[in-house]
Design an enzyme around this catalytic site. Structure first.
Site, mmCIF file in Angstrom:
data_model
loop_
_atom_site.group_PDB
_atom_site.id
_atom_site.type_symbol
_atom_site.label_atom_id
_atom_site.label_comp_id
_atom_site.label_asym_id
_atom_site.label_seq_id
_atom_site.Cartn_x
_atom_site.Cartn_y
_atom_site.Cartn_z
ATOM 1 N N ALA A 129 0.820 -1.217 0.000
ATOM 2 C CA ALA A 129 0.000 0.000 0.000
ATOM 3 C C ALA A 129 0.850 1.262 0.000
ATOM 4 C CB ALA A 129 -0.919 -0.003 1.227
ATOM 5 N N GLU A 130 1.970 1.220 0.682
ATOM 6 C CA GLU A 130 2.808 2.420 0.808
ATOM 7 C C GLU A 130 3.645 2.689 -0.437
ATOM 8 O OE1 GLU A 130 3.154 4.761 3.106
ATOM 9 O OE2 GLU A 130 1.742 3.966 4.567
ATOM 10 N N SER A 131 4.280 1.665 -0.971
ATOM 11 C CA SER A 131 5.273 1.911 -2.021
ATOM 12 C C SER A 131 5.201 0.969 -3.206
ATOM 13 C CB SER A 131 6.677 1.800 -1.420
ATOM 14 O OG SER A 131 6.940 0.445 -1.048
ATOM 15 N N TYR A 216 -6.922 4.330 2.029
ATOM 16 C CA TYR A 216 -5.729 3.581 2.442
ATOM 17 C C TYR A 216 -6.097 2.405 3.334
ATOM 18 C CZ TYR A 216 -1.268 2.691 4.838
ATOM 19 O OH TYR A 216 -0.147 2.102 5.377
#
Length: 230
Positions: A129-131, A216
């Site tokens: 999800a972040e990168s 998110y």
């Protein structure tokens, strides 16, 4: 002069309007300090009003480091993620079917999961999800690496190189474990805090009402369920 002043005023008003509705994870200004040190840096084509989805990082013919919303015509370059991968509410990605990253950084993720007593699937879901598993990812606020660690957080966790996967995963997992402990094991609240800040979760007594944070949290949970099955 008057035209320039008016344009600056309009940009300031737009930025202030964004600040009132957005979340702390996003700031309309790229950061290169922790990556490039004292190197000379050039930024072009990046306006306050229009933040690109990707930033291209390369050296030009003069050896100057450049951040741009367009890739160079020739030569090598790296793509820097400008926002967290799963935060864009309008994303048209199908999170139920998007390919998973099941083989990357297996040893580092399993070590962090064992050390901090959290699910390897959750660590993998947060990284995704972040990168999107890009170790060189860099956000507008300067969040770095696979788990998008802010420089201050990384320093507090003893990280010397946030772009080194082993350090990033260990520190990000430790921080995530701390949030899980703070929120009594509630994965949704811990992930909301990872994205928007623990104080915001406390303030709203739940997931903050930011579109980015809601998107998110939903997507991390989808990815978590999928990674649990791998």
């Amino acid at each position: 002069m008057i035209k320039t002043f008016l344009l600056l005023c309009l940009a300031a008003v737009s930025l202030c309007s964004w600040a009132q509705t957005g979340k702390p994870h996003f700031v309309a200004k790229p950061s290169d300090k922790s990556v490039l040190g004292s190197q000379k840096v050039v930024t072009h084509s990046l306006s306050i009003a229009r933040a690109p989805d990707q930033v291209y990082h390369y050296k030009n013919a003069a050896g100057v480091v450049v951040f741009s919303d367009r890739p160079p015509e020739t030569g090598h370059y790296q793509v820097r993620i400008y926002d967290c991968y799963a935060c864009k509410p309008s994303s048209n990605i199908n999170w139920q079917s998007i390919p998973l990253y099941t083989q990357q950084y297996k040893e580092e993720i399993q070590l962090a999961a064992t050390t901090y007593s959290i699910e390897a699937a959750l660590i993998r879901a947060v990284i995704h999800a972040e990168s999107a598993f890009k170790p060189a990812a860099l956000s507008r606020t300067g969040a770095q690496g696979l788990m998008q660690l802010m420089p201050v957080t990384a320093k507090e966790l003893g990280v010397t190189d946030a772009f080194k996967p082993s350090q990033n995963i260990a520190a990000g997992s430790r921080y995530l474990a701390q949030l899980l402990q703070r929120f009594d094991g509630d994965i949704t609240l811990a992930c909301a805090a990872y994205n928007a800040g623990a104080s915001r979760v406390d303030q709203y007594r739940g997931v903050p009402p930011f579109p980015e944070t809601k998107a998110y949290v939903e997507r991390v949970n989808i990815l978590l369920q999928r990674y649990r099955k791998t």
